[in-house]
Scaffold this motif. Structure first.
Motif, PDB file in Angstrom:
ATOM      1  N   LEU A  48       9.279  10.257   2.549  1.00 57.98           N
ATOM      2  CA  LEU A  48       8.477  10.114   1.336  1.00 57.98           C
ATOM      3  C   LEU A  48       7.026   9.809   1.688  1.00 57.98           C
ATOM      4  O   LEU A  48       6.093  10.382   1.104  1.00 57.98           O
ATOM      5  N   LEU A  49       6.804   8.925   2.646  1.00 57.77           N
ATOM      6  CA  LEU A  49       5.436   8.585   3.040  1.00 57.77           C
ATOM      7  C   LEU A  49       4.723   9.786   3.649  1.00 57.77           C
ATOM      8  O   LEU A  49       3.523   9.998   3.403  1.00 57.77           O
ATOM      9  N   GLU A  50       5.441  10.581   4.405  1.00 56.71           N
ATOM     10  CA  GLU A  50       4.844  11.796   4.961  1.00 56.71           C
ATOM     11  C   GLU A  50       4.480  12.781   3.853  1.00 56.71           C
ATOM     12  O   GLU A  50       3.440  13.444   3.907  1.00 56.71           O
ATOM     13  N   ARG A  51       5.324  12.857   2.825  1.00 54.63           N
ATOM     14  CA  ARG A  51       5.012  13.737   1.689  1.00 54.63           C
ATOM     15  C   ARG A  51       3.775  13.246   0.948  1.00 54.63           C
ATOM     16  O   ARG A  51       2.918  14.055   0.548  1.00 54.63           O
ATOM     17  N   LEU A  52       3.675  11.946   0.757  1.00 55.20           N
ATOM     18  CA  LEU A  52       2.507  11.389   0.075  1.00 55.20           C
ATOM     19  C   LEU A  52       1.224  11.712   0.835  1.00 55.20           C
ATOM     20  O   LEU A  52       0.224  12.134   0.250  1.00 55.20           O
ATOM     21  N   ARG A  53       1.262  11.513   2.137  1.00 50.85           N
ATOM     22  CA  ARG A  53       0.076  11.793   2.956  1.00 50.85           C
ATOM     23  C   ARG A  53      -0.291  13.272   2.861  1.00 50.85           C
ATOM     24  O   ARG A  53      -1.469  13.618   2.733  1.00 50.85           O
ATOM     25  N   ALA A  54       0.709  14.147   2.911  1.00 52.00           N
ATOM     26  CA  ALA A  54       0.442  15.579   2.811  1.00 52.00           C
ATOM     27  C   ALA A  54      -0.173  15.944   1.464  1.00 52.00           C
ATOM     28  O   ALA A  54      -0.941  16.911   1.364  1.00 52.00           O
ATOM     29  N   ALA A  55       0.128  15.140   0.440  1.00 46.67           N
ATOM     30  CA  ALA A  55      -0.434  15.375  -0.885  1.00 46.67           C
ATOM     31  C   ALA A  55      -1.813  14.743  -1.060  1.00 46.67           C
ATOM     32  O   ALA A  55      -2.411  14.836  -2.144  1.00 46.67           O
ATOM     33  N   GLY A  56      -2.320  14.083  -0.019  1.00 42.86           N
ATOM     34  CA  GLY A  56      -3.659  13.507  -0.073  1.00 42.86           C
ATOM     35  C   GLY A  56      -3.727  12.055  -0.471  1.00 42.86           C
ATOM     36  O   GLY A  56      -4.814  11.509  -0.660  1.00 42.86           O
ATOM     37  N   VAL A  57      -2.566  11.397  -0.606  1.00 43.41           N
ATOM     38  CA  VAL A  57      -2.554   9.975  -0.954  1.00 43.41           C
ATOM     39  C   VAL A  57      -2.889   9.151   0.290  1.00 43.41           C
ATOM     40  O   VAL A  57      -2.380   9.417   1.378  1.00 43.41           O
ATOM     41  N   ASP A 112      -1.675   7.503  11.324  1.00 42.55           N
ATOM     42  CA  ASP A 112      -2.847   8.212  11.830  1.00 42.55           C
ATOM     43  C   ASP A 112      -3.778   7.246  12.556  1.00 42.55           C
ATOM     44  O   ASP A 112      -4.469   7.631  13.496  1.00 42.55           O
ATOM     45  N   GLN A 113      -3.804   5.999  12.091  1.00 45.20           N
ATOM     46  CA  GLN A 113      -4.660   4.968  12.677  1.00 45.20           C
ATOM     47  C   GLN A 113      -3.894   3.658  12.673  1.00 45.20           C
ATOM     48  O   GLN A 113      -3.173   3.358  11.707  1.00 45.20           O
ATOM     49  N   VAL A 114      -4.029   2.885  13.727  1.00 39.62           N
ATOM     50  CA  VAL A 114      -3.338   1.611  13.851  1.00 39.62           C
ATOM     51  C   VAL A 114      -4.353   0.500  14.092  1.00 39.62           C
ATOM     52  O   VAL A 114      -5.254   0.647  14.932  1.00 39.62           O
ATOM     53  N   PHE A 115      -4.203  -0.585  13.352  1.00 45.47           N
ATOM     54  CA  PHE A 115      -4.984  -1.800  13.585  1.00 45.47           C
ATOM     55  C   PHE A 115      -4.003  -2.910  13.928  1.00 45.47           C
ATOM     56  O   PHE A 115      -3.073  -3.178  13.161  1.00 45.47           O
ATOM     57  N   ILE A 116      -4.193  -3.553  15.065  1.00 45.19           N
ATOM     58  CA  ILE A 116      -3.345  -4.670  15.468  1.00 45.19           C
ATOM     59  C   ILE A 116      -4.134  -5.955  15.270  1.00 45.19           C
ATOM     60  O   ILE A 116      -5.205  -6.142  15.867  1.00 45.19           O
TER      61      ILE A 116
END
Length: 239
Positions: A174-183, A200-204
Motif C-alpha cells: 500500500l505504501l509503495e502504491r501511495l508513493r507511485a501515486a505521488g503521495v 527513498d531517504q533515511v534519517f537516523i
C-alpha cells in the motif's frame, strides 16, 4: 537533500523541551514531495515528538516547520495532511467500519472506504469495536483512517508495529502504491528491513538530532547493513 522547492516537509533547527528534558535538540530534516522518508532512532530519540510538531500537536520552543509550504498545524493545509499516531485510545468504543465511514464523511473527496478496507483485509472486523481488535488490526484501522481523506502528505508513526508478516507486507505494498501515486510519506519505524525496503531517504536520530542521513545505498556503501549503521550512530537511551 531536497531543496526548499521540492520539499513537502522542511524542519529547521527544531528544539523541544518536555518535562525538563530536551527531546529535540536542533533537529533539521526535509522530505521530498512524492517520496517515502523513513525516520529511525532508538526509543526516546524524538521520533514521535517530531511527528507531533509536524502536525501541530506540539509547539516547539524554537525552530521552524513547513508542511506543504505552510506552518505546521495551519488550518488551510490540514485537510491535505494525514496522520497515523501510535495509539488512538479515544476510538475505543466505536466499531471499525463506523469509524472509517465517519472519517470519510469529513472529507470532500474521500477514498472509497470499501476499496481501502479490502486492500487492508479489514472486512471481517468492520463490526468489531476498536478496543477489541488485535494490535495489528488496530494498526490497519489507524492506517486506513490516516489515508481515507486522500492526503498529499501522510505521517505514519510506526505503522506496522504489532502486525503479522502478512499484514506488514500488505502495508508495504500500500505504501509503495501511495508513493507511485505521488503521495509524500514520512514514517517512523524500528524495523530496519522496512526502512531498507521502502525508503527513498533515511534519517537516523539520536538524542534529538539527526546523527546521519542519506539513501539506503549511500548509508550502506561500505558494506554494512542498515542496522549496523543504526547501531554505530545511536546510543542507548536512559530509562
Amino acid at each position: 537533500m531536497p531543496t526548499a522547492d521540492d520539499a513537502a516537509l522542511a524542519v529547521e533547527d527544531l528544539r523541544v523541551v518536555l518535562g525538563g528534558r530536551e527531546v529535540l535538540a536542533g533537529l533539521t530534516l526535509t522530505a521530498r514531495r512524492g517520496a517515502l522518508t523513513a525516520v529511525l532512532g532508538p526509543n526516546g530519540a524524538g521520533k514521535t515528538t517530531l511527528v507531533r510538531c509536524c502536525t501541530g500537536l506540539v509547539r516547539p520552543g524554537a525552530g521552524r516547520v513547513s508542511v506543504l509550504g505552510s506552518p505546521a498545524g495551519d488550518r488551510g493545509t490540514a485537510a491535505r495532511v494525514g496522520l497515523m499516531p501510535q495509539s488512538t485510545g479515544a476510538w475505543s468504543g466505536i466499531r471499525a467500519g463506523e469509524l472509517l465511514r465517519y472519517l470519510a464523511g469529513l472529507h470532500a473527496t474521500p477514498q472509497d472506504v470499501d476499496a481501502l478496507v479490502a486492500e487492508l483485509g479489514l472486512g471481517p472486523v468492520l463490526r468489531t469495536p476498536y478496543r477489541r481488535l488485535s494490535g495489528g488490526q488496530q494498526q490497519a484501522v489507524n492506517l486506513a483512517a490516516a489515508l481515507v481523506g486522500r492526503p498529499e502528505l501522510v505521517f505514519l508513526d510506526e505503522p506496522t508495529a504489532g502486525m503479522d508478516p502478512h499484514a506488514r507486507r500488505t502495508t508495504w505494498r500500500l505504501l509503495e502504491r501511495l508513493r507511485a501515486a505521488g503521495v509524500t510519506v514520512v514514517l517512523t519505524t524500528h524495523a530496519m528491513e522496512e526502512a531498507a525496503a521502502l525508503a527513498d531517504q533515511v534519517f537516523i536520530l539520536d538524542r534529538g538530532h539527526v546523527a546521519v542521513a542519506g539513501t539506503v545505498p549511500e548509508l550502506t556503501s561500505a558494506g554494512q547493513s542498515l542496522e549496523d549503521v543504526f547501531l554505530a550512530h545511536t546510543t542507548v537511551q536512559a530509562g
